[in-house]
Design a protein around this motif. Structure first.
Motif, PDB file in Angstrom:
ATOM      1  N   PHE A 163     -10.112   3.795  12.800  1.00  0.00           N
ATOM      2  CA  PHE A 163     -10.791   2.537  12.520  1.00  0.00           C
ATOM      3  C   PHE A 163     -10.266   1.881  11.249  1.00  0.00           C
ATOM      4  O   PHE A 163     -10.181   0.656  11.167  1.00  0.00           O
ATOM      5  N   ARG A 164      -9.919   2.690  10.243  1.00  0.00           N
ATOM      6  CA  ARG A 164      -9.333   2.114   9.028  1.00  0.00           C
ATOM      7  C   ARG A 164      -8.013   1.435   9.358  1.00  0.00           C
ATOM      8  O   ARG A 164      -7.745   0.328   8.890  1.00  0.00           O
ATOM      9  N   SER A 202      -8.619  -1.814  11.137  1.00  0.00           N
ATOM     10  CA  SER A 202      -9.152  -2.880  10.287  1.00  0.00           C
ATOM     11  C   SER A 202      -8.095  -3.439   9.345  1.00  0.00           C
ATOM     12  O   SER A 202      -8.237  -4.543   8.828  1.00  0.00           O
ATOM     13  N   GLU A 203      -7.018  -2.683   9.117  1.00  0.00           N
ATOM     14  CA  GLU A 203      -5.944  -3.153   8.254  1.00  0.00           C
ATOM     15  C   GLU A 203      -4.920  -3.993   9.003  1.00  0.00           C
ATOM     16  O   GLU A 203      -4.089  -4.647   8.386  1.00  0.00           O
ATOM     17  N   GLN A 204      -4.971  -3.993  10.318  1.00  0.00           N
ATOM     18  CA  GLN A 204      -4.040  -4.776  11.130  1.00  0.00           C
ATOM     19  C   GLN A 204      -4.427  -6.253  11.064  1.00  0.00           C
ATOM     20  O   GLN A 204      -5.602  -6.581  11.095  1.00  0.00           O
ATOM     21  N   PRO A 205      -3.456  -7.147  10.961  1.00  0.00           N
ATOM     22  CA  PRO A 205      -3.783  -8.566  10.967  1.00  0.00           C
ATOM     23  C   PRO A 205      -4.392  -8.967  12.303  1.00  0.00           C
ATOM     24  O   PRO A 205      -4.056  -8.399  13.351  1.00  0.00           O
ATOM     25  N   LYS A 210     -12.911  12.591  10.937  1.00  0.00           N
ATOM     26  CA  LYS A 210     -11.851  12.089  10.066  1.00  0.00           C
ATOM     27  C   LYS A 210     -10.791  11.345  10.875  1.00  0.00           C
ATOM     28  O   LYS A 210     -10.269  10.315  10.433  1.00  0.00           O
ATOM     29  N   GLU A 211     -10.487  11.857  12.069  1.00  0.00           N
ATOM     30  CA  GLU A 211      -9.523  11.170  12.934  1.00  0.00           C
ATOM     31  C   GLU A 211     -10.062   9.807  13.370  1.00  0.00           C
ATOM     32  O   GLU A 211      -9.327   8.819  13.402  1.00  0.00           O
ATOM     33  N   ILE A 212     -11.340   9.772  13.695  1.00  0.00           N
ATOM     34  CA  ILE A 212     -11.967   8.501  14.085  1.00  0.00           C
ATOM     35  C   ILE A 212     -11.943   7.523  12.916  1.00  0.00           C
ATOM     36  O   ILE A 212     -11.605   6.340  13.077  1.00  0.00           O
TER      37      ILE A 212
END
Length: 74
Positions: A63-64, A67-70, A57-59
């Motif tokens: 990663f989420r 992936s949300e970073q511009p 869950k931490e991983i």
């Protein structure tokens, strides 16, 4: 011409087909992730399922968030 609506039986059949497709996709992804875990040596670690789930869950959160970073490579 008006579009014919689907009957409840047709909708149920489509839902059943999609649920089957989803189960197959989840199984494939599970096998892929399991193989990656073995390559990473996780199968050699004596760890409880709860600890593995917490770590996974931490991983996933890491990663989420990434992936949300511009994209800043430009």
């Amino acid at each position: 011409m008006a579009k014919r609506s689907k009957t409840p039986a047709q909708i149920k059949a489509e839902i059943e087909r999609l649920n089957s497709e989803l189960a197959q996709a989840e199984a494939r992804e599970g096998e892929r992730i399991g193989a990656l875990a073995v390559k990473a040596g996780l199968h050699e670690i004596d760890c409880s399922d709860a600890d593995f789930i917490k770590a996974f869950k931490e991983i996933a959160a890491r990663f989420r968030a990434a992936s949300e970073q511009p994209d800043q490579t430009a």
